[in-house]
Design an enzyme around this catalytic site. Structure first.
Site, PDB file in Angstrom:
ATOM      1  N   LYS A  94      30.088   5.863 -20.201  1.00  0.00           N
ATOM      2  CA  LYS A  94      29.240   5.756 -19.020  1.00  0.00           C
ATOM      3  C   LYS A  94      27.845   6.262 -19.327  1.00  0.00           C
ATOM      4  O   LYS A  94      27.670   7.394 -19.783  1.00  0.00           O
ATOM      5  CB  LYS A  94      29.851   6.576 -17.877  1.00  0.00           C
ATOM      6  N   THR A  98      30.864  13.056  -5.324  1.00  0.00           N
ATOM      7  CA  THR A  98      31.902  14.095  -5.326  1.00  0.00           C
ATOM      8  C   THR A  98      31.318  15.509  -5.211  1.00  0.00           C
ATOM      9  O   THR A  98      32.059  16.466  -5.020  1.00  0.00           O
ATOM     10  CB  THR A  98      32.766  13.990  -6.600  1.00  0.00           C
ATOM     11  N   PRO A 130      18.144  -5.677  -1.081  1.00  0.00           N
ATOM     12  CA  PRO A 130      19.031  -6.597  -1.800  1.00  0.00           C
ATOM     13  C   PRO A 130      18.359  -7.317  -2.973  1.00  0.00           C
ATOM     14  O   PRO A 130      18.931  -7.421  -4.063  1.00  0.00           O
ATOM     15  CB  PRO A 130      19.470  -7.592  -0.715  1.00  0.00           C
ATOM     16  N   ARG A 161      31.745  16.511 -18.680  1.00  0.00           N
ATOM     17  CA  ARG A 161      31.617  17.783 -19.378  1.00  0.00           C
ATOM     18  C   ARG A 161      32.913  18.313 -19.983  1.00  0.00           C
ATOM     19  O   ARG A 161      32.864  19.019 -20.980  1.00  0.00           O
ATOM     20  CB  ARG A 161      30.975  18.817 -18.436  1.00  0.00           C
ATOM     21  N   ASP A 166      18.809   0.009  -3.059  1.00  0.00           N
ATOM     22  CA  ASP A 166      17.462  -0.503  -2.785  1.00  0.00           C
ATOM     23  C   ASP A 166      17.617  -1.750  -1.925  1.00  0.00           C
ATOM     24  O   ASP A 166      18.728  -2.086  -1.520  1.00  0.00           O
ATOM     25  CB  ASP A 166      16.763  -0.803  -4.128  1.00  0.00           C
ATOM     26  N   ASP A 171      25.900   3.566 -14.931  1.00  0.00           N
ATOM     27  CA  ASP A 171      26.009   4.282 -13.649  1.00  0.00           C
ATOM     28  C   ASP A 171      24.631   4.705 -13.166  1.00  0.00           C
ATOM     29  O   ASP A 171      24.262   5.877 -13.241  1.00  0.00           O
ATOM     30  CB  ASP A 171      26.937   5.494 -13.839  1.00  0.00           C
ATOM     31  N   LEU A 172      23.872   3.709 -12.700  1.00  0.00           N
ATOM     32  CA  LEU A 172      22.532   4.025 -12.189  1.00  0.00           C
ATOM     33  C   LEU A 172      22.524   4.039 -10.663  1.00  0.00           C
ATOM     34  O   LEU A 172      21.480   4.240 -10.050  1.00  0.00           O
ATOM     35  CB  LEU A 172      21.502   3.041 -12.752  1.00  0.00           C
ATOM     36  N   LYS A 173      23.668   3.811 -10.064  1.00  0.00           N
ATOM     37  CA  LYS A 173      23.838   3.915  -8.602  1.00  0.00           C
ATOM     38  C   LYS A 173      22.684   3.250  -7.862  1.00  0.00           C
ATOM     39  O   LYS A 173      21.957   3.894  -7.090  1.00  0.00           O
ATOM     40  CB  LYS A 173      23.967   5.385  -8.179  1.00  0.00           C
ATOM     41  N   THR A 197      15.882  -6.433  -4.921  1.00  0.00           N
ATOM     42  CA  THR A 197      15.649  -5.537  -6.062  1.00  0.00           C
ATOM     43  C   THR A 197      16.958  -5.224  -6.773  1.00  0.00           C
ATOM     44  O   THR A 197      17.031  -5.249  -8.008  1.00  0.00           O
ATOM     45  CB  THR A 197      14.969  -4.237  -5.567  1.00  0.00           C
TER      46      THR A 197
HETATM   47  O1  C5P Z   1      30.732  16.247 -16.127  1.00  0.00           O
HETATM   48  P1  C5P Z   1      31.528  15.587 -15.047  1.00  0.00           P
HETATM   49  O2  C5P Z   1      32.939  15.242 -15.490  1.00  0.00           O
HETATM   50  O3  C5P Z   1      31.483  16.325 -13.727  1.00  0.00           O
HETATM   51  O4  C5P Z   1      30.801  14.195 -14.839  1.00  0.00           O
HETATM   52  C1  C5P Z   1      31.108  13.327 -13.767  1.00  0.00           C
HETATM   53  C2  C5P Z   1      30.267  12.104 -13.896  1.00  0.00           C
HETATM   54  O5  C5P Z   1      30.597  11.217 -12.820  1.00  0.00           O
HETATM   55  C3  C5P Z   1      28.774  12.341 -13.804  1.00  0.00           C
HETATM   56  O6  C5P Z   1      28.167  11.402 -14.677  1.00  0.00           O
HETATM   57  C4  C5P Z   1      28.419  12.024 -12.369  1.00  0.00           C
HETATM   58  O7  C5P Z   1      27.114  11.505 -12.245  1.00  0.00           O
HETATM   59  C5  C5P Z   1      29.439  10.930 -12.050  1.00  0.00           C
HETATM   60  N1  C5P Z   1      29.761  10.752 -10.643  1.00  0.00           N
HETATM   61  C6  C5P Z   1      30.241  11.774  -9.860  1.00  0.00           C
HETATM   62  N2  C5P Z   1      30.531  11.560  -8.541  1.00  0.00           N
HETATM   63  C7  C5P Z   1      30.378  10.342  -8.026  1.00  0.00           C
HETATM   64  C8  C5P Z   1      29.922   9.280  -8.819  1.00  0.00           C
HETATM   65  C9  C5P Z   1      29.627   9.523 -10.152  1.00  0.00           C
HETATM   66  O8  C5P Z   1      30.415  12.872 -10.341  1.00  0.00           O
HETATM   67  N3  C5P Z   1      30.742  10.124  -6.765  1.00  0.00           N
END
Ligand code: C5P
Length: 238
Positions: A36, A120, A70, A213, A68, A63-65, A72
């Protein structure tokens, strides 16, 4: 080689530089098939990193979420599709027209567009503050946002491990659920407020888990990835 468990573990490369990211990718080797790339690394390293990851045989979850208008978002999804991205995220809160535009831009053979429900890291008070309603049940909010993704014809959503069951209960298997917030037992939760072990995520029915992590910050990332895979597999068997 495909592996039914390892192919559903996505390693979040939230690292400061291209060199750091490629070092982890190389340390993980063939076991980690899906990586990712999020805002940190993409902003630092640029789209050419995606080409390098593809050269190494990786499938890319961008994962640039996107959130914006539609037009774009559709343009951004087309650009990602041209780079051969496998999966990408948009915010469900961008609204149905935006979600539909993203799906149409991806086309039938393009990336899977998955909608982020609630980050999350958010707790109830944050959601109340943002959406201006109280009291808010996080789970209800996530299920409600997931139904937007279903209406727009998207194949999946991102949600925390604790929300997988309620989503599956409401939407069945129509939606694949991608769950970040994964920690091995004993790991530091850091900024994740809703998290679970890979085993518990598998028990809840997660289709994919995103691990950052716990793997990339480990002394031995390959061993940590292996521990994640074993834990995920034992939840699958349960
Ligand atoms: O390091 P960790 O396991 O917490 O990383 C979680 C990854 O998932 C991060 O890249 C974070 O941006 C992504 N993420 C998240 N919660 C979301 C969507 C994506 O933690 N709802």
């Amino acid at each position: 080689m495909t592996d039914p468990v390892k192919d559903r573990i996505i390693v979040a490369l939230d690292l400061p530089t291209r060199k750091d990211a490629l070092q982890i990718v190389d340390a993980l080797g063939d076991d980690a098939q899906i990586v990712k790339v999020g805002a940190i690394l993409f902003t630092e390293a640029g789209p050419s990193l995606l080409d390098e990851l593809k050269k190494r045989g990786k499938r890319i979850f961008l994962d640039l979420k996107f959130h914006d208008i539609p037009n774009t978002v559709a343009g951004a999804v087309r650009a990602a599709a041209r780079r051969g991205v496998h999966m990408l995220t948009v915010h469900a809160a961008g609204g149905q027209a935006m979600l539909e535009a993203a799906r149409e831009a991806a086309g039938p053979d393009g990336p899977d567009v998955v909608a982020v429900t609630l980050l999350t890291s958010l707790v109830s008070e944050d959601v109340e503050q943002v959406f201006g309603r109280s009291p808010v049940s996080l789970v209800d909010e996530v299920v409600r946002l997931a139904s937007l993704a279903v209406s727009a014809g998207l194949p999946g959503v991102v949600a925390s491990p604790t929300e997988v069951k309620p989503i599956k209960r409401s939407h069945g298997d129509v939606l694949k659920v991608v769950t970040p917030g994964i920690r091995l037992p004993g790991d530091d939760p850091a900024d994740q407020s809703r998290y679970a072990t890979p085993e518990d995520a598998a028990r809840a029915g997660a289709d994919f888990i995103v691990v950052g992590r716990s793997v990339t910050g480990a002394k031995d990332p390959a061993a940590a990835f292996d521990a994640v895979a074993r834990s995920f597999a034992s939840g699958e068997r349960a």
